[in-house]
Design a protein around this motif. Structure first.
Motif, short mmCIF file in Angstrom:
data_model
loop_
_atom_site.label_atom_id
_atom_site.label_comp_id
_atom_site.label_asym_id
_atom_site.label_seq_id
_atom_site.Cartn_x
_atom_site.Cartn_y
_atom_site.Cartn_z
N LEU A 32 3.42 1.62 0.87
CA LEU A 32 2.05 1.11 0.78
C LEU A 32 1.65 0.87 -0.67
O LEU A 32 1.07 -0.19 -1.01
N ILE A 33 1.97 1.82 -1.55
CA ILE A 33 1.59 1.67 -2.96
C ILE A 33 2.32 0.49 -3.59
O ILE A 33 1.74 -0.27 -4.36
N SER A 34 3.61 0.34 -3.29
CA SER A 34 4.36 -0.80 -3.83
C SER A 34 3.75 -2.12 -3.37
O SER A 34 3.71 -3.10 -4.13
N LEU A 35 3.27 -2.16 -2.13
CA LEU A 35 2.65 -3.37 -1.61
C LEU A 35 1.32 -3.66 -2.33
O LEU A 35 0.99 -4.81 -2.62
N LEU A 36 0.55 -2.60 -2.62
CA LEU A 36 -0.70 -2.78 -3.38
C LEU A 36 -0.43 -3.31 -4.78
O LEU A 36 -1.12 -4.23 -5.26
N LEU A 37 0.57 -2.75 -5.44
CA LEU A 37 0.93 -3.23 -6.78
C LEU A 37 1.37 -4.69 -6.74
O LEU A 37 1.01 -5.49 -7.61
N ALA A 38 2.17 -5.04 -5.73
CA ALA A 38 2.63 -6.42 -5.61
C ALA A 38 1.46 -7.37 -5.37
O ALA A 38 1.43 -8.48 -5.92
N ARG A 39 0.49 -6.94 -4.56
CA ARG A 39 -0.67 -7.80 -4.28
C ARG A 39 -1.48 -8.08 -5.55
O ARG A 39 -1.87 -9.23 -5.82
N ILE A 40 -1.74 -7.05 -6.35
CA ILE A 40 -2.51 -7.23 -7.58
C ILE A 40 -1.73 -8.08 -8.57
O ILE A 40 -2.27 -9.03 -9.17
N ARG A 41 -0.45 -7.77 -8.75
CA ARG A 41 0.35 -8.51 -9.74
C ARG A 41 0.65 -9.92 -9.32
O ARG A 41 0.88 -10.79 -10.17
N SER A 42 0.67 -10.20 -8.01
CA SER A 42 0.92 -11.57 -7.56
C SER A 42 -0.22 -12.51 -7.94
O SER A 42 -0.05 -13.73 -7.94
N ARG A 43 -1.39 -11.96 -8.27
CA ARG A 43 -2.52 -12.77 -8.72
C ARG A 43 -2.59 -12.80 -10.25
O ARG A 43 -3.61 -13.20 -10.82
N ASN A 44 -1.50 -12.35 -10.91
CA ASN A 44 -1.41 -12.31 -12.37
C ASN A 44 -2.43 -11.34 -12.96
O ASN A 44 -2.86 -11.52 -14.11
N ASP A 45 -2.85 -10.34 -12.19
CA ASP A 45 -3.70 -9.28 -12.69
C ASP A 45 -2.83 -8.08 -13.09
O ASP A 45 -1.64 -8.03 -12.77
N VAL A 46 -3.45 -7.12 -13.76
CA VAL A 46 -2.72 -5.96 -14.28
C VAL A 46 -2.92 -4.78 -13.35
O VAL A 46 -4.06 -4.45 -12.97
N ALA A 47 -1.83 -4.14 -12.96
CA ALA A 47 -1.85 -2.90 -12.17
C ALA A 47 -0.87 -1.93 -12.80
O ALA A 47 0.30 -2.27 -13.02
N LEU A 48 -1.34 -0.73 -13.14
CA LEU A 48 -0.50 0.27 -13.79
C LEU A 48 0.02 1.26 -12.75
O LEU A 48 -0.74 1.74 -11.90
N ALA A 49 1.30 1.56 -12.84
CA ALA A 49 1.92 2.56 -11.96
C ALA A 49 2.35 3.73 -12.83
O ALA A 49 3.27 3.62 -13.64
N LEU A 50 1.65 4.87 -12.69
CA LEU A 50 1.89 6.03 -13.52
C LEU A 50 2.31 7.20 -12.65
O LEU A 50 1.91 7.30 -11.49
N ALA A 51 3.10 8.10 -13.21
CA ALA A 51 3.56 9.29 -12.48
C ALA A 51 3.65 10.45 -13.45
O ALA A 51 3.67 10.26 -14.68
N SER A 52 3.69 11.66 -12.91
CA SER A 52 3.73 12.85 -13.76
C SER A 52 5.13 13.14 -14.28
O SER A 52 5.29 13.88 -15.24
N SER A 53 6.16 12.58 -13.65
CA SER A 53 7.53 12.81 -14.10
C SER A 53 8.28 11.49 -14.14
O SER A 53 7.92 10.52 -13.47
N GLY A 54 9.35 11.47 -14.93
CA GLY A 54 10.14 10.25 -15.06
C GLY A 54 10.83 9.86 -13.77
O GLY A 54 10.96 8.68 -13.46
N ILE A 55 11.29 10.85 -13.00
CA ILE A 55 11.97 10.55 -11.73
C ILE A 55 11.00 9.90 -10.76
O ILE A 55 11.32 8.92 -10.09
N ALA A 56 9.78 10.44 -10.68
CA ALA A 56 8.79 9.84 -9.78
C ALA A 56 8.40 8.45 -10.23
O ALA A 56 8.12 7.57 -9.41
#
Length: 533
Positions: A462-486
């Motif tokens: 679901l989150i990957s789909l949300l990021l794709a939707r925002i970025r497909s409109r040439n808008d900025v979406a940040l994906a952050l996590a607490s660890s490098g593996i995540a």
């Protein structure tokens, strides 16, 4: 062992690429073997006038006079023994050894494949390793997979009372009062009573002494080559390797610097004592011993890294040194090691231009400086001009806008296709969350939302789909996590500490704030960002 001949003698030769020989034949005639710029030797190839030989070879119906320029490097003994053509090269520098270790001995092949008829991200991807029949038989018979020679003994480096100690509830007090010896403390103990040990550096100990893991002590070798002038002292080919210490851990780093330069220390206190003066820190002791003059410690650090590290790792270390350790003359360090730092850039340009003889150019150095400046911006939010380096030649606003450019480099058409394909696959609960968040983005109302679901139920999908939707409109979406593996689970994911400059010393600072300047690159990203995960 004659190559070709190719070129204008035979343009249809398999080695011809874009009208040139990809193997760089014919080679130049040389009177003596010399070292080439790429780590391989340029062999002696004598001309006919210099006692060289030539032979007439028929190529495509015409006679060609072939001399030493066309000879492939070979060993006459191997060619005769195996009755075949064998190309033999002589490893001439450490770059050749690095190539063998990094690329030839990478291990078995691995394949990743996907099952497209499933919608469960846990079971959708399978990872496996192919074991050939030869390797299977080798393992069934329990043959040795690899061999190491000579023996390498790792030597610990730690500050006084700073070694790692394992304990449980019953022996905690005893371990705190009497911690087990380490290779470093045992080295001090041996130097207190052994005259020969006081002549050695820390890294030389494994050659003359064995490390007894059960008693946690060094003991003299009883076998090996006798050492002249010393009774009951034997030498072996064992090597001592002191664990590396990051320059950011400054006191431990300077302790290691003393250990590789001071012979036979008997204690941590003696290492700090120079000419009868007890220094307050190990750095001060290094300065009195002139170990830090002219950035020699950073020079030695980069020199060690060049031997065993990839260009990307050397580049990262160089960026860290100039951005956080403040060397006195970073330009000299750059000039000395820029060829090693830019080695992978040169390889990439050679492949792109199909020119294997291309050497280092100012354009290649400039590309490397741009990558180093990008690292310095992430580490310390500083450009090279603020760190005593010559800035790279790029557009004026690139230094501030490279973060924004990275967020706009996604393939919009591919993301739009991903959205069209995967939105219909959402279940009812996923669709409610998807519509709610997209509506919040479209209306600009903002808000903080928490997505809670058991593992394997499609949160990442679901989150990957949300990021794709925002970025497909040439808008900025940040994906952050607490660890490098995540962070690797999401496209374009990064750790929150690196992206938002989160403070790590919150117990020391009463009012911690994120280290993001108002006019910095990340500030511009946050101003235009539509979604932060």
């Amino acid at each position: 062992m004659i190559h070709g001949p190719c070129g204008h003698f035979n343009y249809n030769s398999p080695c011809m690429v874009d009208g040139r020989c990809s193997k760089r034949y014919p080679r130049d005639l040389l009177a003596e073997t010399i070292t080439g710029n790429d780590g391989y030797p340029l062999y002696r190839r004598r001309s006919v006038a210099d006692s060289g030989r030539s032979v007439v070879v028929k190529v495509r119906g015409q006679n060609v006079d072939v001399d030493n320029r066309w000879i492939v490097p070979y060993s006459p003994i191997l060619s005769k023994a195996f009755e075949t053509h064998i190309n033999v090269e002589y490893c001439n520098s450490v770059k050749s050894i690095k190539y063998i270790c990094k690329y030839v001995n990478k291990g078995s092949d691995m394949a990743v494949f996907g099952v497209t008829n499933a919608n469960d991200e846990i079971s959708q991807y399978q990872m496996g390793r192919y074991v050939s029949s030869n390797e299977a038989i080798w393992r069934i018979f329990s043959f040795a997979i690899h061999e190491r020679h000579p023996t390498v003994v790792h030597l610990a480096v730690h500050l006084e009372n700073g070694q790692r100690v394992y304990f449980n509830e019953s022996n905690a007090a005893d371990r705190a009062a009497h911690p087990p010896s380490t290779t470093l403390t045992s080295f001090f103990t041996v130097c207190q009573t052994d005259d020969f040990a006081r002549t050695l550096l820390y890294a030389d100990m494994p050659r003359y002494y064995t490390w007894n893991a059960s008693s946690k002590s060094f003991q003299r070798r009883k076998q090996g080559t006798p050492v002249e002038g010393h009774t009951n002292v034997f030498a072996s080919d064992a090597l001592g390797r002191i664990y590396t210490v990051h320059p950011n851990n400054d006191e431990c780093y300077y302790l290691r610097l003393l250990l590789v330069n001071v012979r036979g220390p008997t204690s941590f206190k003696q290492l700090k004592t120079v000419n009868g003066q007890l220094c307050a820190t190990y750095r001060e002791a290094c300065q009195l011993l002139n170990l830090l003059a002219n950035d020699s410690h950073w020079d030695d650090t980069l020199k060690d890294s060049v031997i065993s590290s990839s260009p990307h790792q050397i580049r990262t270390l160089f960026a860290f040194i100039i951005s956080t350790c403040f060397p006195s003359n970073p330009k000299d360090l750059w000039v000395k090691y820029r060829d090693d730092i830019s080695e992978d850039v040169l390889h990439r340009v050679r492949r792109q231009t199909l020119n294997p003889t291309l050497q280092m150019t100012e354009e290649i150095y400039n590309d490397t400086l741009i990558m180093i400046e990008d690292m310095c911006l992430l580490m310390a939010n500083k450009v090279l001009s603020c760190l005593g380096m010559t800035p790279p030649n790029r557009h004026m606003h690139d230094a501030l806008n490279h973060e924004l450019q990275r967020e706009h480099q996604y393939d919009i058409e591919a993301l739009a296709e991903t959205v069209r394909t995967n939105v219909p696959q959402l279940n009812q609960q996923q669709r409610i969350a998807y519509d709610t968040l997209i509506e919040a983005v479209n209306s600009g109302s903002g808000g903080i939302y928490f997505l809670d679901a058991p593992g394997g139920t499609g949160k990442t999908f679901l989150i990957s789909l949300l990021l794709a939707r925002i970025r497909s409109r040439n808008d900025v979406a940040l994906a952050l996590a607490s660890s490098g593996i995540a962070a690797t689970l999401l496209e374009g994911g990064r750790t929150a500490h690196s992206a938002l400059k989160l403070p790590l010393n919150m117990q020391i600072t009463e009012t911690p704030i994120c280290n993001i300047a108002k006019n910095s690159a990340m500030a511009k990203i946050l101003q235009v960002c539509k979604l932060i995960v």
